[in-house]
Enzyme design. Structure first.
Site, PDB file in Angstrom:
ATOM      1  N   THR A   1      53.974  43.954  22.465  1.00 18.00           N
ATOM      2  CA  THR A   1      55.020  44.941  22.163  1.00 18.00           C
ATOM      3  C   THR A   1      54.464  46.351  22.349  1.00 18.00           C
ATOM      4  O   THR A   1      53.321  46.633  21.943  1.00 18.00           O
ATOM      5  CB  THR A   1      55.504  44.744  20.713  1.00 18.00           C
ATOM      6  OG1 THR A   1      55.966  43.404  20.585  1.00 18.00           O
ATOM      7  CG2 THR A   1      56.620  45.725  20.354  1.00 18.00           C
TER       8      THR A   1
ATOM      9  N   ARG B   1      53.833  40.762   9.155  1.00 14.61           N
ATOM     10  CA  ARG B   1      54.672  39.665   8.668  1.00 14.61           C
ATOM     11  C   ARG B   1      55.411  40.091   7.404  1.00 14.61           C
ATOM     12  O   ARG B   1      56.553  39.715   7.174  1.00 14.61           O
ATOM     13  CB  ARG B   1      53.798  38.446   8.352  1.00 14.61           C
ATOM     14  CG  ARG B   1      53.251  37.808   9.589  1.00 14.61           C
ATOM     15  CD  ARG B   1      52.147  36.816   9.285  1.00 14.61           C
ATOM     16  NE  ARG B   1      51.687  36.217  10.530  1.00 14.61           N
ATOM     17  CZ  ARG B   1      50.667  35.403  10.639  1.00 14.61           C
ATOM     18  NH1 ARG B   1      49.961  35.071   9.558  1.00 14.61           N
ATOM     19  NH2 ARG B   1      50.326  34.900  11.808  1.00 14.61           N
TER      20      ARG B   1
ATOM     21  N   GLU C   1      54.429  36.887  15.211  1.00  9.58           N
ATOM     22  CA  GLU C   1      53.819  37.033  13.872  1.00  9.58           C
ATOM     23  C   GLU C   1      53.686  35.687  13.170  1.00  9.58           C
ATOM     24  O   GLU C   1      53.898  35.571  11.964  1.00  9.58           O
ATOM     25  CB  GLU C   1      54.641  37.988  12.993  1.00  9.58           C
ATOM     26  CG  GLU C   1      54.850  39.352  13.572  1.00  9.58           C
ATOM     27  CD  GLU C   1      53.556  40.127  13.717  1.00  9.58           C
ATOM     28  OE1 GLU C   1      52.541  39.703  13.136  1.00  9.58           O
ATOM     29  OE2 GLU C   1      53.559  41.130  14.434  1.00  9.58           O
TER      30      GLU C   1
HETATM   31  C1  FAD Z   1      59.007  39.604  22.031  1.00  9.53           C
HETATM   32  C2  FAD Z   1      57.612  39.261  21.624  1.00  9.53           C
HETATM   33  C3  FAD Z   1      56.731  40.261  21.241  1.00  9.53           C
HETATM   34  C4  FAD Z   1      55.402  39.950  20.891  1.00  9.53           C
HETATM   35  N1  FAD Z   1      54.533  40.974  20.572  1.00  9.53           N
HETATM   36  C5  FAD Z   1      53.204  40.677  20.390  1.00  9.53           C
HETATM   37  C6  FAD Z   1      52.240  41.730  20.181  1.00  9.53           C
HETATM   38  O1  FAD Z   1      52.603  42.925  20.072  1.00  9.53           O
HETATM   39  N2  FAD Z   1      50.924  41.405  20.104  1.00  9.53           N
HETATM   40  C7  FAD Z   1      50.483  40.110  20.198  1.00  9.53           C
HETATM   41  O2  FAD Z   1      49.272  39.894  20.146  1.00  9.53           O
HETATM   42  N3  FAD Z   1      51.374  39.089  20.391  1.00  9.53           N
HETATM   43  C8  FAD Z   1      52.715  39.343  20.486  1.00  9.53           C
HETATM   44  N4  FAD Z   1      53.616  38.321  20.687  1.00  9.53           N
HETATM   45  C9  FAD Z   1      53.123  36.960  20.859  1.00  9.53           C
HETATM   46  C10 FAD Z   1      53.400  36.032  19.695  1.00  9.53           C
HETATM   47  O3  FAD Z   1      52.606  36.369  18.598  1.00  9.53           O
HETATM   48  C11 FAD Z   1      53.200  34.585  20.192  1.00  9.53           C
HETATM   49  O4  FAD Z   1      54.274  34.305  21.053  1.00  9.53           O
HETATM   50  C12 FAD Z   1      53.112  33.574  19.061  1.00  9.53           C
HETATM   51  O5  FAD Z   1      51.902  33.702  18.359  1.00  9.53           O
HETATM   52  C13 FAD Z   1      53.222  32.124  19.573  1.00  9.53           C
HETATM   53  O6  FAD Z   1      52.361  31.919  20.631  1.00  9.53           O
HETATM   54  P1  FAD Z   1      52.905  31.229  21.985  1.00  9.53           P
HETATM   55  O7  FAD Z   1      54.141  31.940  22.406  1.00  9.53           O
HETATM   56  O8  FAD Z   1      51.766  31.170  22.929  1.00  9.53           O
HETATM   57  O9  FAD Z   1      53.352  29.790  21.537  1.00  9.53           O
HETATM   58  P2  FAD Z   1      52.364  28.511  21.336  1.00  9.53           P
HETATM   59  O10 FAD Z   1      51.212  28.887  20.454  1.00  9.53           O
HETATM   60  O11 FAD Z   1      52.072  27.924  22.675  1.00  9.53           O
HETATM   61  O12 FAD Z   1      53.338  27.559  20.537  1.00  9.53           O
HETATM   62  C14 FAD Z   1      54.328  26.736  21.171  1.00  9.53           C
HETATM   63  C15 FAD Z   1      54.948  25.846  20.095  1.00  9.53           C
HETATM   64  O13 FAD Z   1      53.909  25.021  19.514  1.00  9.53           O
HETATM   65  C16 FAD Z   1      53.977  25.136  18.102  1.00  9.53           C
HETATM   66  N5  FAD Z   1      52.649  24.898  17.510  1.00  9.53           N
HETATM   67  C17 FAD Z   1      51.547  25.681  17.584  1.00  9.53           C
HETATM   68  N6  FAD Z   1      50.538  25.143  16.882  1.00  9.53           N
HETATM   69  C18 FAD Z   1      51.018  23.994  16.348  1.00  9.53           C
HETATM   70  C19 FAD Z   1      50.467  22.972  15.514  1.00  9.53           C
HETATM   71  N7  FAD Z   1      49.208  23.042  15.075  1.00  9.53           N
HETATM   72  N8  FAD Z   1      51.245  21.919  15.175  1.00  9.53           N
HETATM   73  C20 FAD Z   1      52.538  21.838  15.612  1.00  9.53           C
HETATM   74  N9  FAD Z   1      53.125  22.759  16.384  1.00  9.53           N
HETATM   75  C21 FAD Z   1      52.370  23.826  16.749  1.00  9.53           C
HETATM   76  C22 FAD Z   1      54.449  26.536  17.864  1.00  9.53           C
HETATM   77  O14 FAD Z   1      54.934  26.692  16.550  1.00  9.53           O
HETATM   78  C23 FAD Z   1      55.532  26.641  18.924  1.00  9.53           C
HETATM   79  O15 FAD Z   1      56.705  26.012  18.461  1.00  9.53           O
HETATM   80  C24 FAD Z   1      54.971  38.605  20.942  1.00  9.53           C
HETATM   81  C25 FAD Z   1      55.878  37.588  21.287  1.00  9.53           C
HETATM   82  C26 FAD Z   1      57.184  37.899  21.612  1.00  9.53           C
HETATM   83  C27 FAD Z   1      58.147  36.802  21.970  1.00  9.53           C
END
Ligand code: FAD
Length: 387
Positions: free
Chosen positions: A167, A246, A366
């Site tokens: 972001t 958060r 978050e």
């Molecule tokens: C609009 C937007 C803005 C953002 N801004 C920032 C920012 O400013 N800085 C930053 O660093 N990040 C940012 N993010 C990233 C955000 O923090 C991540 O998208 C988030 O942490 C999830 O990671 P991922 O998308 O890689 O999903 P993944 O980690 O790949 O997860 C995919 C799915 O697997 C599930 N999962 C994960 N672990 C487990 C488990 N152990 N058991 C069961 N299920 C599990 C998750 O809950 C999810 O449903 C942003 C995201 C968005 C969409």
């Protein structure tokens, strides 16, 4: 006058000073955001620099931090400000959360005096915008395995790697970037005009369109030794910042939910169906009542968490309870409110679908709902089930 939405009279639980701050932010959102936000959302463009300066003048950037030009308000006031901002749009709240709770907090909590003096006053006024780079293309919920690397070269640090979904990335003047060093994960304060740093914007989003989201690309980014955040090493550094952001979402999501419910109530009173207002049907009232109950419960939860934070006793798993519940309920309220508007609910004439789409991102960033369930599950059972 008491709002009919304040079913549980939670307004009376808020100090007068905090209520004044909330009302000031609400007026800003009504005057400066509501008239334009649908257009920003539709075009996928927001005047981030202008907004940052205006939000700085309002005093909400890093408002709960002490010193360096920050307002030093209560945590509850900060939460209430997040609620009003997100009643406008989750993108606006994201801008403020990332600036104050992630980028500024990281420097305020873990930075050197020199880093604080250089960045915090300018970030508090909105003259400088910050971003926070933790997530990577292959590592979201599991940032401990990040690939971004920082290595020493003489007195300097050299950073290589890619961050994703950041972001404010393309509009930021400074990025707090977390990288793996030969020892532990460390945080770096990276001016975005450093050679080798670029931040291509992520486009084609259908959620949080009124917010800038970017990749951060670091190619041999050379920084002086003084760029590292000296006071923290390991994953506890970024996690301490995430807890702050958060916390804001516990309140913020309810703002989006409240705006949806207000819209649905107003629409149901105007819309005539079978010769009566839609609001006069029992099925509609059952929906509205359930939403009002959840909003009231969510508010009690948020205020309780706010009190714990003001007392300095708030624990991460308690923030997880708030984030999990309030985002989950807000998205439920958005979806149910949309049904009350029928077809009109799918347009940008009304804020509901915009909020619903935004909340999909809020559910994920978050810490996803699943991650917060695992945090709460660990607390309840003593078993960590993350991997
Ligand atoms: C609009 C937007 C803005 C953002 N801004 C920032 C920012 O400013 N800085 C930053 O660093 N990040 C940012 N993010 C990233 C955000 O923090 C991540 O998208 C988030 O942490 C999830 O990671 P991922 O998308 O890689 O999903 P993944 O980690 O790949 O997860 C995919 C799915 O697997 C599930 N999962 C994960 N672990 C487990 C488990 N152990 N058991 C069961 N299920 C599990 C998750 O809950 C999810 O449903 C942003 C995201 C968005 C969409």
């Amino acid at each position: 006058m008491r709002s009919p939405l304040d079913l549980l009279a939670t307004d009376g639980l808020i100090d007068e000073d905090d209520r004044d701050i909330r009302d000031t932010v609400r007026r800003f959102v009504d005057d400066r955001v509501r008239p334009h936000v649908a257009d920003w959302y539709e075009s996928g463009r927001i005047p981030a620099r202008d907004l940052a300066r205006e939000l700085g003048s309002l005093g909400v950037l890093g408002m709960h931090l002490e010193g360096y030009g920050c307002a030093g308000t209560s945590a509850t006031a900060y939460g209430l400000a997040c609620m009003e901002l997100e009643a406008g749009d989750s993108g606006l709240r994201s801008l403020v959360s990332v600036q104050g709770s992630l980028a500024m907090y990281a420097i305020w909590k873990h930075g050197s005096e020199e880093q604080k003096q250089e960045w915090l006053p300018r970030m508090a006024t909105g003259e400088a915008i910050g971003c926070f780079g933790l997530t990577e293309p292959d590592f979201g919920s599991n940032p401990a395995d990040m690939r971004t690397r920082a290595v020493r070269d003489g007195d300097d640090w050299v950073l290589n790697g890619t961050k994703m979904w950041i972001t404010n990335g393309s509009v930021a003047d400074v990025a707090v970037v977390w990288a793996q060093t030969p020892e532990r994960i460390r945080g770096f304060v990276v001016p975005t005009d450093t050679p080798g740093f670029s931040a291509p914007e992520i486009t084609r989003k259908v959620s949080l369109r009124a917010s800038v989201t970017s990749e951060l690309v670091l190619e041999d980014v050379r920084l002086p030794g003084s760029a590292v955040l000296p006071e923290v090493a390991g994953l506890s550094g970024p996690l301490s910042c995430l807890d702050e952001a958060r916390y804001g979402i516990v309140f913020g999501a309810l703002g989006a939910g409240r705006d949806c419910l207000e819209t649905a109530i107003a629409y149901s009173r105007e819309r005539e169906i079978f010769d009566r207002p839609l609001a006069a049907f029992q099925l509609t009232q059952a929906k509205l009542a359930d939403m009002g109950v959840e909003l009231g419960k969510g508010m009690l939860l948020a205020l309780h968490i706010g009190r714990l934070k003001d007392a300095g006793t708030l624990r991460p798993e308690q923030v997880s309870v708030g984030k999990l519940n309030n985002v989950r309920e807000a998205i439920g309220i958005a979806r149910e409110s949309r049904t009350i508007l029928g077809a009109a609910g799918i347009t940008l004439e009304y804020p509901i679908m915009r909020h619903a789409n935004n909340l999909e991102s809020v559910l994920t960033y978050e810490g996803t709902s699943e991650v917060h369930q695992l945090v709460i599950g660990r607390e309840l059972t003593g078993e960590a089930a993350f991997r």
